[in-house]
Design an enzyme around this catalytic site. Structure first.
Site, mmCIF file in Angstrom:
data_model
loop_
_atom_site.group_PDB
_atom_site.id
_atom_site.type_symbol
_atom_site.label_atom_id
_atom_site.label_comp_id
_atom_site.label_asym_id
_atom_site.label_seq_id
_atom_site.Cartn_x
_atom_site.Cartn_y
_atom_site.Cartn_z
ATOM 1 N N CYS B 112 41.562 38.856 41.835
ATOM 2 C CA CYS B 112 42.547 38.835 40.781
ATOM 3 C C CYS B 112 43.796 38.012 41.281
ATOM 4 O O CYS B 112 44.653 37.545 40.616
ATOM 5 C CB CYS B 112 42.886 40.125 40.652
ATOM 6 S SG CYS B 112 41.705 41.229 40.390
ATOM 7 N N HIS B 236 50.181 40.123 38.144
ATOM 8 C CA HIS B 236 48.908 40.268 37.495
ATOM 9 C C HIS B 236 48.749 41.337 36.482
ATOM 10 O O HIS B 236 49.343 42.380 36.708
ATOM 11 C CB HIS B 236 47.886 40.389 38.730
ATOM 12 C CG HIS B 236 46.640 41.042 38.294
ATOM 13 N ND1 HIS B 236 45.920 40.385 37.449
ATOM 14 C CD2 HIS B 236 45.649 42.044 38.515
ATOM 15 C CE1 HIS B 236 44.990 40.826 37.356
ATOM 16 N NE2 HIS B 236 44.844 41.967 38.175
ATOM 17 N N ASN B 266 43.142 42.669 30.876
ATOM 18 C CA ASN B 266 43.311 42.197 32.606
ATOM 19 C C ASN B 266 42.318 41.166 32.608
ATOM 20 O O ASN B 266 41.103 41.360 32.222
ATOM 21 C CB ASN B 266 43.084 43.473 33.464
ATOM 22 C CG ASN B 266 42.979 43.008 34.863
ATOM 23 O OD1 ASN B 266 42.534 41.861 35.093
ATOM 24 N ND2 ASN B 266 42.981 44.155 35.603
#
Lengths: 309, 309
Positions: B112, B236, B266
């Site tokens: 990520c 993030h 996400n």
């Protein structure tokens, strides 16, 4: 801006040796026929370790041989074309296995020339003083992606891993790179998780022979050097015919190009650091020597590094 | 040493919207229950394009919106956790699709937080004057790796891609990074081609909430700045509960953290550049503004960038 020097190097090769007899039994291809076309007598195919275990074995070899304190390492860059580790990547698993406390990990996917990219990125972190000691690891388990019926690739390719440890150097050392990509020709050498490895051998030969020579000549010109200034060319160990054609086009002696293909095969992005490690073991490299490493392959990707030892 | 500035940005989101009703039908989870726990009302799951096509769509959006001549681009760095393209990588396929003539391509596998690594590497090439204009692309097709029965991950994750174009700047601009890895905890968030995505939500929450706050505070301290100097934190976009806990621990106003999770979900390493692109579209970012982007996730990997717009 800091310079960079190599302070350690190591290799891992699998236990399982595949010599040319294997292909004689399978395809009735004689040892001499294979050797004449490829320069290869044997290669290794891993049948025990996974990609991380192979990479860790290469790192441990480097650490032991050069007496490196792993806690010095503050950056790990791993490159592989054939990893099954997508999260965490191999670099993170190396950090875990060696329990390195403070470290930045990066994984590159970059075909046969990935080591050149990884080395160059590591050097940038060091020369900008954001990293003091970088571990660059190239690992390939090509055997998992081989179409064993395809003699164009299966007789050439092997598994292996190698690690190079870089540190900042107080002495000024020459360093230069020329990295270029030709995605337009990417279909000549492909691999995916769904499809096995494919190579258009004829066109890869053309690419490898012409583009590498131009690349090396440009790199030398950019640095006002000639091939006489270079002790060794350390190329991706692709295939003896490609390497012989590069020797001829560069008009250099056979001795100026380091070749270890015969007993290892083509290990994709691990081939340059495996060759480099052998050269250190044989004490062929001494301070002030200038070498050129050149990678070429899938992407298509192509890159050379001029390095002062 | 050159500074770096963002000169273009674009996003691609799939056509197929998955709203919370999908999970109500599947698991009898109500919209409000999901929203309260995640901050998410909808996400996108790609059902037409492959990873390369998604990446190219994001790049085209950036090029069109900011009127960029693609032949200026001399470096492409693509990052993805969920690519099926191992050779050639996505960066090479972008070069091919846009027929960019002179270019260096690099692909990163980095969980990520991969966009932070990719951005930082691109910036190094620019500030060392080896690259003039870099295209950084983050693309995720997480839906291919989802265990749809696992509500910890399937209600949160979505697909998407974003591109950021960086150029060297004559004006001196503040830039700093703090990237760190914790491979020792890599088992908390894993994905492979053989196994679907797995997340230990409880421990990832702990990691995300504590380590990001320490990382941001260290970055500020290293630059003699405080949160008052920062216009936006662009994190993030993991999960609203994590982001709210970070807001609380940093003791900042809700407005200082840019959040767009509600309508996108996400999207792993694409989430920061998608958020950044929205912020440019909304004209939230002006010259001299200082922002902090912070990525965290699989590896475990963690990294922040302090950037002057």
């Amino acid at each position: 801006m800091k310079s960079v020097k190599i302070v350690g190097s190591g290799t891992y090769l699998p236990k399982q040796v595949i010599d040319n007899d294997y292909f004689n039994n399978k395809f009735s291809l004689k040892d001499d026929w294979i050797y004449k076309r490829t320069g290869i007598r044997k290669r290794y195919w891993e049948d025990e370790k996974n990609v991380t275990q192979m990479a860790v074995a290469a790192v441990k070899n480097a650490i032991n041989k050069y007496n490196i304190d792993v806690q010095q390492i503050d950056c790990i860059i791993a490159c592989s074309t054939t990893t099954d580790k997508i999260m965490p990547g191999v670099s993170f698993e190396i950090q875990k296995e060696l329990d390195i406390k403070k470290c930045m990990c990066i994984d590159l996917l970059a075909g046969c020339s990935g080591y050149i990219n990884a080395f160059d990125i590591a050097r940038k972190y060091i020369c900008l003083e954001e990293v003091e000691c970088a571990l660059v690891v190239a690992v390939e388990k090509v055997s998992e992606f081989l179409n064993y019926e395809d003699i164009n690739t299966s007789i050439i390719l092997g598994d292996g891993a190698a690690a190079t440890i870089l540190k900042s150097s107080k002495e000024l050392k020459i360093y230069s790179q020329k990295i270029e990509s030709i995605g337009q020709e990417g279909h000549l050498l492909t691999c995916s998780y769904k499809n096995k490895l494919y190579m258009d051998g004829k066109n890869i030969y053309k690419f490898a022979v012409t583009k590498t020579v131009d690349n090396i000549n440009d790199l030398l010109k950019n640095n006002n050097l000639t091939l006489d200034d270079i002790k060794y060319i350390v190329p991706h160990q692709s295939n003896m015919r490609i390497m012989e054609a590069i020797i001829k086009r560069l008009n250099i002696s056979k001795e100026k190009m380091y070749v270890n293909l015969e007993n290892i095969g083509n290990t994709f992005c691990a081939s340059i650091p495996i060759a480099l490690d052998e050269m250190y073991d044989k004490k062929l490299l001494n301070p002030k020597d200038k070498i050129i490493m050149i990678g070429y392959g899938g992407g298509l990707n192509l890159g050379s590094i001029l390095l002062e030892i």
